[in-house]
Design an enzyme around this catalytic site. Sequence first.
Site, mmCIF file in Angstrom:
data_model
loop_
_atom_site.group_PDB
_atom_site.id
_atom_site.type_symbol
_atom_site.label_atom_id
_atom_site.label_comp_id
_atom_site.label_asym_id
_atom_site.label_seq_id
_atom_site.Cartn_x
_atom_site.Cartn_y
_atom_site.Cartn_z
ATOM 1 C CD GLU A 140 -3.026 -0.861 0.061
ATOM 2 O OE1 GLU A 140 -3.213 0.290 -0.381
ATOM 3 O OE2 GLU A 140 -3.635 -1.866 -0.375
ATOM 4 C CB SER A 170 -52.760 -30.507 34.622
ATOM 5 O OG SER A 170 -54.016 -30.922 34.142
#
Length: 802
Positions: A115, A487
């Site tokens: 770069e 239940s």
Amino acid sequence: MSQPEPSPNTSAHQDKPAIAPKAWWRRWVLTPILTVIGLSAAGAMSVLLLVGIGLCVAYPNLPEVHGLAVYQPKMPLRVYASNGTLIGEFGEEKRHFLPISEIPKVMRDAVLAIEDARFYQHGGVDYLGVLRAGLANFGESRSQGASTITMQVARNFYLPSEKTFTRKIYEILLAMKIESKLSKDQILELYMNQIFLGQRAYGFAAASDIYFGKPIKDLTVAEAAMLAGLPKAPSAYNPIRNPRRATIRQQYIIDRMYENRFITAEQRDEAKAQALRYRTKPPIPPYAEYVAEAARSLMHEQYGAEAYTRGLNVYTSMDLEEQAIAAKALRKGLLDFDRRQPWRGPEAYVELPTDPKQVDIMIAEALEEHPDSDTIRAAVVTDASPQRVRATLQSGEQVEIGADGLKSVGKALTEQASPKHQIRRGAVIRLEQGSDGKWAIRQLPEVEGAFVSMDPRTGLIRAMVGGFDFERNKFNHVTQAWRQPGSSFKPFIYSAALEKGFTPATVVNDAPLFYDAGSTGSRAWEPKNYDGKFEGPMSLRRALAKSKNMVSIRVLESVGTHYAQNWLTNFGFDADKHLPYLPMALGAGSVTPMQMADAYAVFANGGYRVNPTLVLKVTDGRGHTLAQYRPNVLDESMRGIDARNAFVMNSLLQEVTRSGTAARAQSTLKRPDLYGKTGTTNDSMDAWFAGYHPHLVAVVWIGYDQPRKLGDRETGGGLSLPVWIDYMAFALRHTPVVEYTPPEGLVNIGGEWFYEEYTRTNGVRDVGLNSPESGAPSGTPSAPSASEKSDILDMFGSKPGA
């Protein structure tokens, strides 16, 4: 740098003599330079004027850059299990911010080599680099950019993405300004943490983890060079998706590292020869998706959109091992249920080409829409007969299913099968490989489920599974599914009855009940027991163990529906979700599995209300604590019910797991300190088991998202209890047996527990023995009102569950 390639004109005349060195110099170097000088001289005044205007006008309007010195990158929200394992990551960016001192030299060198090799020599704009790039672009097909790292930082932080001359001028000026404010190391640190590198990774530390599954400090030269090639075009040079293209660039970067003397010739050759291994296992463990999503939702409620950008770290109470066991147990329960269901047919059909070379591509594309679900793999049938099926998985692996693995599909392999059920070439099916290595055809279940466990002493959630497969259905049934508890709700009615003088020894008549329509015009209601049998008078203890509906209704009649409705709030239930009518005794209201766990925790911890808690700590991206869980200290300010009530209910619920509908719990786990209640709703639409140990509560629910019958023989004890047992077997494996100590104010007479003020002579001795047919037990306030009768069938059908 490689030599310029010959132009098309020279390559077309190979028989001509080569150009002499001096001729080459005049043609390719001297002539262009003189041309540029001539043009520059002619326009010198214009250029100087433009530059002057740019400096005078643009520079004062540049944005301030001193904020870069205290740069706060967008950091994702991360969620962790109790042991610190990452279980979820949310936000558009995956990032691990590192100071430049912690970024290894090999990674920095690889980036600089490709770069900006003169990064530490120039002042933000590399004029030599501009000339070199211009010559390279003039003589080569490969283009080279002239942007320095500082210019890229300027562009990434401040400038739009479109490429214009004006933007380039601003980029140069901003780079100069950044160089005047920040050191070289600060600029490089920003670049290496901010740059986008594909796969949602920002910065090289995140990329190292995502691509190679290792910390950046452990990267080799070859791996660093591969990552350094990503900034130019993260998608084009993605080594996983485009390995050939990415490798070519990586090899070029290695050469550049050698040319810039960052590595030796030996290191270069070693790096070029290294075979790279990319991350294959998922970075986040499976089975914890519902927990991670719940934590994400909590953070979004607290912090809004900033939750996904400020680097929040959320540490949860979830035990990763228990979570995996819970998820596997629930999946097994749902799959076991589904194997009892008829074959529903393939998920889809694909028209496979006749060309064998094209078949594999077609299968791969088709299965993109049918992802694997843990051990349940998607496949496309390539050949089918009644005795054997061949299929291809997403990976390209070809498998064969023998006769034993085809039993679940019935007649789907015959010509008599309907088109939507038939298994033929091109059918998309599901397969599972057994421990013996053999494959069998399976189905993804339509039924759903939920599991949640928590410590009743603290409220800390240990495991939470919101459904069969998060990727298939993200709806969290633990916290979002409002269902009838059936239940499993009866214990709360019994708890209310204890405060009204009932005892475990109170005898209640298990006899038929009938409520006529009266003058309201509503249909009559004639509740039944699950098994359709009536056993006459029995103790409250035995009635709960056997889940007798008639007894529960008579108890609620005696206690009073409004009193019971108010009593439910002591357990954290919403009163408006449980209307004060008799079907409430059979669990006709609405609850979530999380609510049930919270409510059963009140029994388990001796009567205290504790809030379910998932998040232990929240920190920001720099480790500063934003929120910290403070452990509960149980005291009387948190009391929901009397300690005596909790102890007696524990005794009753222990009987359920010893000799009642959940007797399988104690017989399988071989320990007495287990408590709980099964639950099956009207027409078996919901199956529950809610149970606990003094240190751990767990609730299981199974049902369809759009409520429908699970099957006449499907119950909470048959469907949900096995899931609970599988989890508890693991969770309690190192936990010694713990028995409750009776609190003051209780007496034990003949092996049964009583409140001191409600012994056999003072408490309610019996209910419903004098007039069993009326539905109004002796000594009770009154029969149901007309309004109660008219609303019964709106809440409940004619066949209550167990």
